[in-house]
Design an enzyme around this catalytic site. Structure first.
Site, PDB file in Angstrom:
ATOM      1  N   VAL A  81      -3.971   2.437   0.754  1.00  0.00           N
ATOM      2  CA  VAL A  81      -4.565   2.039  -0.526  1.00  0.00           C
ATOM      3  C   VAL A  81      -3.519   1.267  -1.315  1.00  0.00           C
ATOM      4  CG1 VAL A  81      -5.558   2.903  -2.694  1.00  0.00           C
ATOM      5  CG2 VAL A  81      -6.080   4.064  -0.533  1.00  0.00           C
ATOM      6  N   THR A  95       0.808  -1.218   0.000  1.00  0.00           N
ATOM      7  CA  THR A  95       0.000   0.000   0.000  1.00  0.00           C
ATOM      8  C   THR A  95       0.842   1.268   0.000  1.00  0.00           C
ATOM      9  OG1 THR A  95      -0.147   0.142   2.412  1.00  0.00           O
ATOM     10  CG2 THR A  95      -1.817  -1.198   1.305  1.00  0.00           C
ATOM     11  N   ASP A  96       0.158   2.373  -0.274  1.00  0.00           N
ATOM     12  CA  ASP A  96       0.776   3.688  -0.127  1.00  0.00           C
ATOM     13  C   ASP A  96       0.562   4.154   1.311  1.00  0.00           C
ATOM     14  OD1 ASP A  96      -1.862   4.610   0.059  1.00  0.00           O
ATOM     15  OD2 ASP A  96      -1.874   5.452  -1.960  1.00  0.00           O
ATOM     16  N   ALA A  97       0.937   5.376   1.610  1.00  0.00           N
ATOM     17  CA  ALA A  97       0.837   5.892   2.980  1.00  0.00           C
ATOM     18  C   ALA A  97      -0.593   5.946   3.492  1.00  0.00           C
ATOM     19  CB  ALA A  97       1.473   7.282   3.054  1.00  0.00           C
ATOM     20  N   GLY A  98      -1.566   5.956   2.580  1.00  0.00           N
ATOM     21  CA  GLY A  98      -2.973   6.018   2.983  1.00  0.00           C
ATOM     22  C   GLY A  98      -3.637   4.664   3.151  1.00  0.00           C
TER      23      GLY A  98
END
Length: 137
Positions: free
Chosen positions: A23, A18-21
């Protein structure tokens, strides 16, 4: 073309996907689909390393079309499908989907892999005995 049902391989989304969010990063879907195709081969009794060592052949992605329909999130349980849509002399076209276990379709892709002589890095004909049940179109 194969009369077999699509192959399904389970995936859980981890932080690294995932990315930092939280997602799923778009490139992670490529890894999920690659792993599912590898597991499809393994389920048919084909060990890619041994096959490459014995024949000098490998399958490389030639082209890919991906529709990103919805995002997967951290901790989602997914199912990645692999279905042979077409076999040509030197390539195989797969249809792949990634769904949440609740059935929500997230990714729809078409992936063409080419059979390549790894010493020369040139396309070659897929051996007739490679995948029983698949016939050239």
């Amino acid at each position: 073309m194969s009369d077999h049902q699509p192959f399904h391989w389970p995936v859980r989304v981890y932080w690294e996907d995932t990315d930092a969010g939280g997602v799923v990063y778009h490139a992670s879907y490529l890894r999920f689909m690659e792993r599912a195709r590898s597991e499809w081969l393994r389920a048919m009794g084909i060990n890619q390393s041994a096959y490459k060592e014995a024949t000098g052949l490998a399958f490389l992605v030639r082209e890919m079309q991906i529709d990103f329909l919805r995002a997967a999130l951290l901790d989602d349980e997914l199912s990645v499908s692999v279905e042979v849509k077409e076999r040509r002399a030197a390539s195989i076209l797969f249809a792949q989907t990634i769904r949440r276990v609740d059935g929500t379709e997230l990714i729809r892709a078409k992936v063409r892999v080419a059979c390549v002589d790894v010493r020369r890095m040139r396309p070659v004909q897929i051996p007739a005995d490679f995948t029983p049940g698949l016939s050239p179109q």
